[in-house]
Design an enzyme around this catalytic site. Structure first.
Site: not given
Length: 506
Positions: A262-264, A267, A287
Protein backbone atom coordinates in the site's frame (compact mmCIF):
# COMPACT_ATOMS: atom_id res chain seq x y z
CA UNK A 1 -1.31 -20.49 -28.50
CA UNK A 2 -4.43 -20.53 -30.67
CA UNK A 3 -4.54 -19.26 -34.24
CA UNK A 4 -6.41 -16.18 -33.08
CA UNK A 5 -4.38 -12.94 -33.13
CA UNK A 6 -3.13 -12.02 -29.67
CA UNK A 7 -4.85 -8.88 -28.40
CA UNK A 8 -4.49 -7.83 -24.77
CA UNK A 9 -5.61 -4.72 -22.94
CA UNK A 10 -4.71 -2.57 -19.97
CA UNK A 11 -7.80 -0.81 -18.66
CA UNK A 12 -7.21 1.45 -15.63
CA UNK A 13 -9.85 3.56 -13.89
CA UNK A 14 -9.12 7.31 -13.68
CA UNK A 15 -9.64 7.39 -9.92
CA UNK A 16 -6.21 8.68 -8.88
CA UNK A 17 -2.54 7.89 -9.30
CA UNK A 18 -1.50 4.68 -11.05
CA UNK A 19 -0.26 2.17 -8.45
CA UNK A 20 3.02 0.39 -9.17
CA UNK A 21 1.07 -2.91 -9.20
CA UNK A 22 -0.92 -1.55 -12.14
CA UNK A 23 2.32 -0.66 -13.90
CA UNK A 24 3.47 -4.28 -13.51
CA UNK A 25 0.15 -5.56 -14.94
CA UNK A 26 0.55 -3.24 -17.95
CA UNK A 27 4.18 -4.38 -18.37
CA UNK A 28 3.22 -8.07 -18.40
CA UNK A 29 0.48 -7.32 -20.96
CA UNK A 30 3.04 -5.44 -23.07
CA UNK A 31 5.60 -8.28 -22.87
CA UNK A 32 2.95 -10.89 -23.72
CA UNK A 33 1.69 -8.89 -26.71
CA UNK A 34 5.19 -8.28 -28.10
CA UNK A 35 6.26 -11.88 -27.49
CA UNK A 36 3.35 -13.17 -29.59
CA UNK A 37 3.31 -10.43 -32.23
CA UNK A 38 0.03 -9.09 -30.84
CA UNK A 39 -1.58 -5.75 -29.97
CA UNK A 40 -1.78 -3.90 -26.67
CA UNK A 41 -4.97 -1.86 -26.23
CA UNK A 42 -5.30 1.05 -23.77
CA UNK A 43 -8.83 1.41 -22.44
CA UNK A 44 -10.19 3.76 -19.78
CA UNK A 45 -12.77 2.28 -17.39
CA UNK A 46 -14.65 5.33 -16.14
CA UNK A 47 -18.11 3.88 -15.55
CA UNK A 48 -17.92 4.68 -11.81
CA UNK A 49 -18.66 8.39 -12.18
CA UNK A 50 -18.54 8.98 -8.39
CA UNK A 51 -14.86 8.04 -8.21
CA UNK A 52 -13.61 10.01 -11.23
CA UNK A 53 -10.58 12.23 -10.42
CA UNK A 54 -9.64 15.09 -12.79
CA UNK A 55 -6.15 14.71 -14.26
CA UNK A 56 -5.86 10.99 -13.49
CA UNK A 57 -6.21 9.86 -17.11
CA UNK A 58 -3.50 12.29 -18.30
CA UNK A 59 -1.28 11.16 -15.41
CA UNK A 60 -1.63 7.50 -16.44
CA UNK A 61 -0.75 8.25 -20.07
CA UNK A 62 2.27 10.34 -19.04
CA UNK A 63 3.44 7.51 -16.75
CA UNK A 64 3.59 5.06 -19.65
CA UNK A 65 5.31 7.59 -21.89
CA UNK A 66 8.03 7.98 -19.24
CA UNK A 67 8.34 4.22 -18.72
CA UNK A 68 8.56 3.48 -22.45
CA UNK A 69 5.56 1.11 -22.55
CA UNK A 70 3.96 1.73 -25.95
CA UNK A 71 0.33 0.97 -26.74
CA UNK A 72 -0.86 0.02 -30.21
CA UNK A 73 -4.32 1.54 -29.92
CA UNK A 74 -6.73 3.03 -27.44
CA UNK A 75 -7.48 6.29 -25.65
CA UNK A 76 -5.18 8.98 -27.16
CA UNK A 77 -3.61 6.39 -29.52
CA UNK A 78 -6.50 5.85 -32.00
CA UNK A 79 -7.55 2.53 -33.52
CA UNK A 80 -10.42 0.73 -35.23
CA UNK A 81 -12.30 -0.51 -32.16
CA UNK A 82 -13.14 2.80 -30.43
CA UNK A 83 -14.36 4.62 -28.60
CA UNK A 84 -11.95 3.29 -25.96
CA UNK A 85 -13.31 5.34 -23.04
CA UNK A 86 -16.21 3.46 -21.44
CA UNK A 87 -18.24 6.59 -20.65
CA UNK A 88 -18.44 7.18 -24.44
CA UNK A 89 -19.93 3.71 -25.05
CA UNK A 90 -23.24 4.05 -23.14
CA UNK A 91 -25.45 3.26 -26.13
CA UNK A 92 -23.41 0.15 -26.94
CA UNK A 93 -23.88 -1.23 -23.41
CA UNK A 94 -27.62 -0.47 -23.33
CA UNK A 95 -28.09 -2.70 -26.37
CA UNK A 96 -26.40 -5.64 -24.62
CA UNK A 97 -28.29 -5.04 -21.35
CA UNK A 98 -31.51 -5.29 -23.33
CA UNK A 99 -30.28 -8.47 -25.02
CA UNK A 100 -29.82 -10.15 -21.61
CA UNK A 101 -33.23 -8.94 -20.39
CA UNK A 102 -34.96 -10.22 -23.53
CA UNK A 103 -33.28 -13.63 -23.16
CA UNK A 104 -34.34 -13.87 -19.48
CA UNK A 105 -30.64 -13.89 -18.48
CA UNK A 106 -31.04 -10.72 -16.42
CA UNK A 107 -33.80 -8.87 -14.56
CA UNK A 108 -34.64 -5.40 -13.30
CA UNK A 109 -34.44 -4.79 -9.53
CA UNK A 110 -35.94 -1.79 -7.72
CA UNK A 111 -34.66 -2.54 -4.20
CA UNK A 112 -33.49 0.67 -2.52
CA UNK A 113 -30.25 0.81 -0.48
CA UNK A 114 -32.42 0.96 2.66
CA UNK A 115 -34.36 -2.16 1.65
CA UNK A 116 -31.15 -4.04 0.92
CA UNK A 117 -29.71 -2.99 4.28
CA UNK A 118 -32.89 -4.17 6.01
CA UNK A 119 -32.56 -7.57 4.32
CA UNK A 120 -28.91 -7.85 5.38
CA UNK A 121 -29.90 -7.25 9.01
CA UNK A 122 -32.63 -9.94 8.76
CA UNK A 123 -30.64 -12.61 6.88
CA UNK A 124 -27.17 -13.59 8.04
CA UNK A 125 -24.61 -13.49 5.16
CA UNK A 126 -27.36 -12.26 2.83
CA UNK A 127 -26.59 -12.67 -0.86
CA UNK A 128 -28.86 -11.52 -3.69
CA UNK A 129 -29.12 -14.80 -5.61
CA UNK A 130 -31.39 -17.67 -6.67
CA UNK A 131 -32.29 -18.38 -3.04
CA UNK A 132 -33.33 -14.81 -2.14
CA UNK A 133 -34.28 -13.04 -5.39
CA UNK A 134 -37.94 -14.09 -5.15
CA UNK A 135 -38.22 -12.28 -1.78
CA UNK A 136 -37.08 -9.00 -3.31
CA UNK A 137 -38.68 -6.20 -5.36
CA UNK A 138 -37.72 -7.03 -8.93
CA UNK A 139 -39.14 -7.94 -12.33
CA UNK A 140 -39.25 -11.62 -11.31
CA UNK A 141 -41.69 -10.87 -8.44
CA UNK A 142 -43.59 -7.97 -10.03
CA UNK A 143 -45.94 -7.98 -13.02
CA UNK A 144 -44.82 -6.45 -16.31
CA UNK A 145 -47.29 -3.60 -15.72
CA UNK A 146 -45.86 -2.88 -12.26
CA UNK A 147 -42.34 -2.83 -13.69
CA UNK A 148 -43.33 -0.43 -16.48
CA UNK A 149 -45.16 1.81 -14.02
CA UNK A 150 -42.19 1.92 -11.64
CA UNK A 151 -39.88 2.93 -14.52
CA UNK A 152 -42.44 5.50 -15.75
CA UNK A 153 -42.60 6.94 -12.22
CA UNK A 154 -38.86 7.50 -12.35
CA UNK A 155 -37.92 4.86 -9.77
CA UNK A 156 -34.22 4.12 -9.92
CA UNK A 157 -33.36 0.54 -10.73
CA UNK A 158 -30.46 -1.78 -11.50
CA UNK A 159 -30.22 -4.70 -13.88
CA UNK A 160 -28.96 -7.87 -12.21
CA UNK A 161 -27.48 -10.93 -13.89
CA UNK A 162 -29.49 -14.10 -13.27
CA UNK A 163 -27.04 -16.72 -12.02
CA UNK A 164 -28.46 -20.23 -12.14
CA UNK A 165 -27.45 -22.42 -9.18
CA UNK A 166 -26.09 -25.96 -9.28
CA UNK A 167 -23.44 -25.44 -11.96
CA UNK A 168 -19.69 -25.87 -12.00
CA UNK A 169 -18.00 -22.91 -13.68
CA UNK A 170 -14.61 -23.66 -15.23
CA UNK A 171 -12.06 -20.86 -15.58
CA UNK A 172 -8.98 -21.60 -17.68
CA UNK A 173 -6.06 -19.65 -16.21
CA UNK A 174 -2.56 -19.57 -17.75
CA UNK A 175 -0.93 -19.22 -14.31
CA UNK A 176 -3.25 -21.17 -12.01
CA UNK A 177 -4.46 -23.90 -14.37
CA UNK A 178 -8.15 -24.77 -14.33
CA UNK A 179 -10.14 -23.10 -11.55
CA UNK A 180 -13.58 -24.59 -10.80
CA UNK A 181 -16.21 -22.59 -8.89
CA UNK A 182 -19.76 -23.60 -7.94
CA UNK A 183 -22.29 -21.10 -9.32
CA UNK A 184 -24.21 -21.17 -6.00
CA UNK A 185 -21.60 -18.89 -4.39
CA UNK A 186 -21.90 -16.24 -7.16
CA UNK A 187 -24.47 -13.52 -6.44
CA UNK A 188 -26.72 -11.86 -9.00
CA UNK A 189 -24.28 -9.06 -9.73
CA UNK A 190 -25.49 -5.61 -10.78
CA UNK A 191 -24.68 -5.07 -14.48
CA UNK A 192 -26.31 -1.68 -15.10
CA UNK A 193 -27.54 1.31 -13.06
CA UNK A 194 -30.34 3.58 -14.26
CA UNK A 195 -29.07 6.38 -11.99
CA UNK A 196 -26.17 7.24 -14.32
CA UNK A 197 -27.20 5.06 -17.30
CA UNK A 198 -23.85 3.30 -17.09
CA UNK A 199 -22.91 -0.36 -16.77
CA UNK A 200 -20.81 -1.74 -13.94
CA UNK A 201 -17.30 -3.07 -14.45
CA UNK A 202 -18.57 -6.61 -15.06
CA UNK A 203 -20.79 -5.91 -18.06
CA UNK A 204 -18.63 -3.17 -19.62
CA UNK A 205 -15.55 -5.36 -19.48
CA UNK A 206 -17.18 -8.37 -21.11
CA UNK A 207 -18.78 -6.33 -23.89
CA UNK A 208 -15.59 -4.37 -24.57
CA UNK A 209 -13.33 -7.41 -24.50
CA UNK A 210 -15.64 -9.17 -26.95
CA UNK A 211 -16.12 -6.25 -29.35
CA UNK A 212 -12.42 -5.34 -29.24
CA UNK A 213 -11.53 -9.00 -29.93
CA UNK A 214 -9.39 -9.33 -26.79
CA UNK A 215 -7.80 -12.78 -26.82
CA UNK A 216 -6.17 -12.82 -23.37
CA UNK A 217 -7.10 -11.01 -20.16
CA UNK A 218 -4.01 -10.55 -17.97
CA UNK A 219 -4.91 -8.82 -14.73
CA UNK A 220 -4.30 -8.77 -10.99
CA UNK A 221 -5.19 -11.62 -8.66
CA UNK A 222 -7.82 -9.43 -7.01
CA UNK A 223 -10.03 -9.98 -10.10
CA UNK A 224 -9.91 -13.78 -9.82
CA UNK A 225 -13.25 -13.96 -7.89
CA UNK A 226 -14.91 -12.11 -10.83
CA UNK A 227 -13.67 -14.61 -13.43
CA UNK A 228 -16.49 -17.21 -13.01
CA UNK A 229 -19.11 -14.48 -13.43
CA UNK A 230 -17.34 -13.30 -16.58
CA UNK A 231 -17.36 -16.86 -17.94
CA UNK A 232 -21.12 -17.05 -17.29
CA UNK A 233 -21.67 -13.71 -19.02
CA UNK A 234 -19.76 -14.86 -22.10
CA UNK A 235 -21.97 -17.93 -22.22
CA UNK A 236 -25.15 -15.88 -21.68
CA UNK A 237 -24.30 -13.73 -24.70
CA UNK A 238 -23.48 -16.82 -26.78
CA UNK A 239 -19.81 -15.81 -27.03
CA UNK A 240 -18.24 -18.85 -25.37
CA UNK A 241 -16.16 -19.60 -28.48
CA UNK A 242 -14.44 -16.19 -28.36
CA UNK A 243 -13.94 -16.09 -24.60
CA UNK A 244 -10.44 -14.80 -23.77
CA UNK A 245 -7.93 -16.89 -21.87
CA UNK A 246 -7.35 -15.53 -18.37
CA UNK A 247 -4.15 -15.00 -16.38
CA UNK A 248 -4.39 -13.69 -12.83
CA UNK A 249 -1.10 -12.22 -11.64
CA UNK A 250 0.20 -12.62 -8.08
CA UNK A 251 -0.25 -9.72 -5.67
CA UNK A 252 2.57 -7.35 -4.76
CA UNK A 253 3.06 -7.79 -1.02
CA UNK A 254 4.36 -5.47 1.70
CA UNK A 255 8.16 -5.45 2.16
CA UNK A 256 7.59 -6.40 5.81
CA UNK A 257 4.70 -8.17 7.48
CA UNK A 258 1.62 -9.53 5.74
CA UNK A 259 -0.82 -8.10 3.23
CA UNK A 260 -0.67 -6.32 -0.08
CA UNK A 261 1.56 -3.37 -0.83
CA UNK A 262 0.00 0.00 0.00
CA UNK A 263 0.95 3.66 -0.24
CA UNK A 264 1.33 3.68 3.57
CA UNK A 265 4.19 1.15 3.26
CA UNK A 266 5.98 3.50 0.87
CA UNK A 267 5.41 6.53 3.10
CA UNK A 268 6.66 4.64 6.16
CA UNK A 269 9.74 3.09 4.55
CA UNK A 270 10.59 5.93 2.17
CA UNK A 271 9.99 4.52 -1.32
CA UNK A 272 7.46 5.51 -4.03
CA UNK A 273 4.48 3.35 -4.98
CA UNK A 274 3.52 5.54 -7.97
CA UNK A 275 5.47 5.93 -11.26
CA UNK A 276 5.25 9.76 -11.20
CA UNK A 277 4.72 12.26 -8.41
CA UNK A 278 0.99 12.61 -7.76
CA UNK A 279 -0.74 15.79 -6.56
CA UNK A 280 -4.14 14.79 -5.20
CA UNK A 281 -6.64 17.42 -6.41
CA UNK A 282 -9.04 16.63 -3.54
CA UNK A 283 -6.69 16.63 -0.55
CA UNK A 284 -3.71 18.58 -1.94
CA UNK A 285 -1.46 15.73 -0.72
CA UNK A 286 1.70 15.15 -2.77
CA UNK A 287 2.93 11.55 -3.16
CA UNK A 288 6.42 10.70 -4.38
CA UNK A 289 7.03 9.11 -7.77
CA UNK A 290 9.79 6.93 -9.22
CA UNK A 291 10.62 9.54 -11.87
CA UNK A 292 11.02 12.42 -9.42
CA UNK A 293 12.93 10.18 -6.98
CA UNK A 294 15.59 9.76 -9.63
CA UNK A 295 14.94 6.23 -10.89
CA UNK A 296 15.67 5.34 -14.50
CA UNK A 297 12.55 4.03 -16.26
CA UNK A 298 14.48 0.98 -17.56
CA UNK A 299 15.51 0.11 -13.98
CA UNK A 300 11.89 0.37 -12.77
CA UNK A 301 10.65 -1.94 -15.55
CA UNK A 302 13.47 -4.45 -14.97
CA UNK A 303 12.75 -4.47 -11.22
CA UNK A 304 8.98 -4.89 -11.70
CA UNK A 305 9.34 -7.63 -14.33
CA UNK A 306 11.06 -9.90 -11.80
CA UNK A 307 8.42 -9.38 -9.09
CA UNK A 308 6.27 -12.45 -9.61
CA UNK A 309 7.94 -13.77 -12.79
CA UNK A 310 11.06 -15.90 -13.05
CA UNK A 311 13.02 -16.14 -16.31
CA UNK A 312 14.38 -19.56 -15.27
CA UNK A 313 17.99 -18.33 -15.45
CA UNK A 314 20.40 -16.43 -13.19
CA UNK A 315 20.15 -13.31 -15.38
CA UNK A 316 18.84 -10.23 -13.56
CA UNK A 317 19.55 -7.31 -15.89
CA UNK A 318 17.26 -7.26 -18.93
CA UNK A 319 16.62 -4.62 -21.56
CA UNK A 320 12.97 -4.32 -22.60
CA UNK A 321 13.72 -6.31 -25.77
CA UNK A 322 15.43 -9.02 -23.72
CA UNK A 323 12.41 -9.17 -21.39
CA UNK A 324 10.12 -9.66 -24.41
CA UNK A 325 12.38 -12.46 -25.66
CA UNK A 326 12.50 -14.22 -22.27
CA UNK A 327 8.90 -13.67 -21.17
CA UNK A 328 6.79 -16.78 -20.60
CA UNK A 329 3.62 -16.10 -18.63
CA UNK A 330 3.46 -19.68 -17.35
CA UNK A 331 6.59 -18.86 -15.33
CA UNK A 332 4.63 -16.32 -13.24
CA UNK A 333 4.25 -17.32 -9.62
CA UNK A 334 0.90 -18.11 -8.02
CA UNK A 335 2.14 -16.77 -4.70
CA UNK A 336 2.40 -13.05 -3.96
CA UNK A 337 5.71 -11.27 -4.54
CA UNK A 338 7.34 -9.33 -1.69
CA UNK A 339 8.06 -5.77 -2.80
CA UNK A 340 11.79 -5.57 -2.07
CA UNK A 341 12.30 -1.82 -2.59
CA UNK A 342 16.01 -2.14 -1.73
CA UNK A 343 16.35 -4.34 -4.80
CA UNK A 344 14.78 -1.53 -6.79
CA UNK A 345 17.59 0.77 -5.61
CA UNK A 346 20.14 -1.91 -6.56
CA UNK A 347 18.68 -2.05 -10.09
CA UNK A 348 18.99 1.73 -10.39
CA UNK A 349 22.66 1.53 -9.39
CA UNK A 350 23.28 -1.18 -11.98
CA UNK A 351 21.66 0.96 -14.69
CA UNK A 352 23.77 3.91 -13.55
CA UNK A 353 26.87 1.79 -14.28
CA UNK A 354 25.47 0.58 -17.62
CA UNK A 355 24.83 4.09 -18.91
CA UNK A 356 27.58 6.11 -20.57
CA UNK A 357 29.33 8.88 -18.62
CA UNK A 358 27.97 11.34 -21.20
CA UNK A 359 24.36 10.28 -20.54
CA UNK A 360 24.74 10.63 -16.77
CA UNK A 361 26.59 13.94 -17.23
CA UNK A 362 23.64 15.33 -19.18
CA UNK A 363 21.41 14.55 -16.19
CA UNK A 364 23.96 15.86 -13.68
CA UNK A 365 24.77 19.14 -15.52
CA UNK A 366 21.54 20.93 -14.46
CA UNK A 367 22.30 20.08 -10.82
CA UNK A 368 25.80 21.54 -11.19
CA UNK A 369 24.33 24.68 -12.79
CA UNK A 370 21.68 24.99 -10.05
CA UNK A 371 24.54 25.17 -7.54
CA UNK A 372 25.89 28.24 -9.31
CA UNK A 373 28.69 26.48 -11.18
CA UNK A 374 29.42 27.26 -14.82
CA UNK A 375 31.37 24.19 -15.95
CA UNK A 376 32.03 22.55 -19.31
CA UNK A 377 30.31 19.26 -20.22
CA UNK A 378 33.73 17.73 -20.73
CA UNK A 379 34.74 18.34 -17.11
CA UNK A 380 31.33 17.33 -15.73
CA UNK A 381 31.62 14.09 -17.73
CA UNK A 382 35.10 13.48 -16.28
CA UNK A 383 33.73 13.85 -12.73
CA UNK A 384 30.86 11.47 -13.50
CA UNK A 385 33.36 8.90 -14.79
CA UNK A 386 35.22 9.03 -11.48
CA UNK A 387 32.18 9.00 -9.17
CA UNK A 388 29.11 7.32 -10.69
CA UNK A 389 29.97 3.88 -9.29
CA UNK A 390 29.59 5.34 -5.76
CA UNK A 391 25.93 6.39 -6.05
CA UNK A 392 22.51 4.87 -6.73
CA UNK A 393 20.91 8.06 -8.08
CA UNK A 394 22.17 11.04 -10.11
CA UNK A 395 20.95 13.42 -7.38
CA UNK A 396 23.40 11.78 -4.94
CA UNK A 397 26.38 12.90 -7.03
CA UNK A 398 26.47 16.56 -5.95
CA UNK A 399 27.13 16.03 -2.20
CA UNK A 400 29.92 13.60 -3.14
CA UNK A 401 31.36 15.62 -6.03
CA UNK A 402 30.92 19.27 -5.10
CA UNK A 403 34.58 19.53 -4.03
CA UNK A 404 35.64 19.12 -7.68
CA UNK A 405 33.96 22.44 -8.45
CA UNK A 406 34.09 24.34 -5.12
CA UNK A 407 37.27 24.52 -2.99
CA UNK A 408 36.79 23.65 0.69
CA UNK A 409 36.45 26.57 3.10
CA UNK A 410 36.25 24.35 6.19
CA UNK A 411 37.86 21.05 7.09
CA UNK A 412 36.10 18.09 8.68
CA UNK A 413 37.11 18.04 12.36
CA UNK A 414 37.23 14.26 12.75
CA UNK A 415 39.39 13.90 9.64
CA UNK A 416 41.69 16.72 10.82
CA UNK A 417 42.18 15.00 14.17
CA UNK A 418 42.90 11.67 12.51
CA UNK A 419 44.80 12.65 9.35
CA UNK A 420 46.51 16.03 9.90
CA UNK A 421 49.68 15.12 11.83
CA UNK A 422 52.16 17.44 13.51
CA UNK A 423 54.47 17.32 10.51
CA UNK A 424 51.67 17.59 7.90
CA UNK A 425 52.20 21.37 7.25
CA UNK A 426 55.89 20.78 6.50
CA UNK A 427 55.27 17.64 4.38
CA UNK A 428 52.49 19.38 2.41
CA UNK A 429 54.73 22.39 1.77
CA UNK A 430 57.42 20.04 0.44
CA UNK A 431 54.85 18.22 -1.74
CA UNK A 432 53.59 21.56 -3.07
CA UNK A 433 57.14 22.44 -4.11
CA UNK A 434 57.52 19.08 -5.90
CA UNK A 435 54.22 19.57 -7.75
CA UNK A 436 55.06 23.17 -8.65
CA UNK A 437 58.20 21.94 -10.36
CA UNK A 438 56.26 19.65 -12.72
CA UNK A 439 55.84 20.78 -16.31
CA UNK A 440 53.81 17.62 -17.06
CA UNK A 441 50.87 17.59 -14.61
CA UNK A 442 49.22 14.47 -16.03
CA UNK A 443 47.95 11.84 -13.64
CA UNK A 444 50.64 9.34 -14.72
CA UNK A 445 53.54 11.76 -14.34
CA UNK A 446 52.35 13.06 -10.96
CA UNK A 447 51.99 9.51 -9.67
CA UNK A 448 55.49 8.52 -10.82
CA UNK A 449 57.23 11.65 -9.43
CA UNK A 450 55.32 11.81 -6.11
CA UNK A 451 55.83 8.10 -5.36
CA UNK A 452 59.57 8.46 -6.03
CA UNK A 453 59.72 11.55 -3.77
CA UNK A 454 57.82 9.77 -0.93
CA UNK A 455 60.21 6.81 -1.16
CA UNK A 456 63.30 9.01 -1.26
CA UNK A 457 62.13 10.93 1.83
CA UNK A 458 61.18 7.76 3.69
CA UNK A 459 57.65 9.05 4.35
CA UNK A 460 54.65 6.78 4.85
CA UNK A 461 52.61 6.96 1.65
CA UNK A 462 49.28 6.65 3.56
CA UNK A 463 50.07 9.62 5.82
CA UNK A 464 51.03 11.82 2.87
CA UNK A 465 47.97 10.90 0.83
CA UNK A 466 45.54 11.32 3.74
CA UNK A 467 46.81 14.81 4.55
CA UNK A 468 46.82 15.74 0.85
CA UNK A 469 43.22 14.52 0.46
CA UNK A 470 42.15 16.65 3.42
CA UNK A 471 43.85 19.67 1.85
CA UNK A 472 42.18 19.26 -1.55
CA UNK A 473 38.75 17.90 -0.54
CA UNK A 474 38.20 19.16 3.03
CA UNK A 475 37.37 15.67 4.27
CA UNK A 476 38.35 12.04 3.76
CA UNK A 477 36.35 11.17 0.64
CA UNK A 478 36.72 11.03 -3.13
CA UNK A 479 38.48 8.93 -5.77
CA UNK A 480 42.25 8.44 -6.15
CA UNK A 481 44.34 11.50 -5.21
CA UNK A 482 46.03 11.78 -8.60
CA UNK A 483 42.59 11.67 -10.28
CA UNK A 484 41.59 14.65 -8.15
CA UNK A 485 44.77 16.71 -8.62
CA UNK A 486 44.92 16.01 -12.38
CA UNK A 487 41.30 17.18 -12.70
CA UNK A 488 41.86 20.32 -10.60
CA UNK A 489 45.04 21.21 -12.47
CA UNK A 490 48.29 22.54 -11.10
CA UNK A 491 47.22 26.04 -10.08
CA UNK A 492 44.04 25.02 -8.25
CA UNK A 493 45.81 22.07 -6.56
CA UNK A 494 48.55 24.35 -5.20
CA UNK A 495 46.04 27.04 -4.18
CA UNK A 496 44.06 24.53 -2.13
CA UNK A 497 47.19 23.07 -0.53
CA UNK A 498 48.47 26.51 0.57
CA UNK A 499 45.08 27.47 1.99
CA UNK A 500 44.92 24.20 3.98
CA UNK A 501 48.45 24.67 5.35
CA UNK A 502 47.61 28.22 6.39
CA UNK A 503 44.17 27.42 7.85
CA UNK A 504 45.10 24.20 9.65
CA UNK A 505 48.32 25.70 11.02
CA UNK A 506 46.31 28.49 12.53
Amino acid sequence: MSERKVRVRFAPSPTGALHIGGVRTALYNYLFARKHGGDLVFRIEDTDSNRFVPGAEEYIIESFQWLGIKFDEGVSFGGNYGPYRQSERRDIYKKYVQQLLDADKAYIAFDTPAELEQKRSEVQNFQYDAHTRMQMRNSLTMSAEEVQQAIADGEQYVVRFKVEPGREVHVCDMIRGEVVIKSDIIDDKVLYKSADELPTYHLANIVDDHLMEISHVIRGEEWLPSAPLHVLLYEAFGWADTMPTFAHLPLLLKPEGKGKLSKRDGDRLGFPVFPLEWHDPKTGEVSSGYRESGYFPEAVLNFLALLGWNPGTEQELFSLDELVEAFDISRCSKAGAKFDYQKGIWFNHEYMLKKSNEEIANLFAPIVANNGIDESMERITAVVGMMKDRVNFVKELWPLCSFFFIPPTTYDEKTVKKRWKEDSPRVMSELAAVLEGLSDFSLENQEKVVHAWVEAKGYKLGNVMNAWRLALVGEGKGPGMFDISAFLGKEETLRRMRRAIETLNA
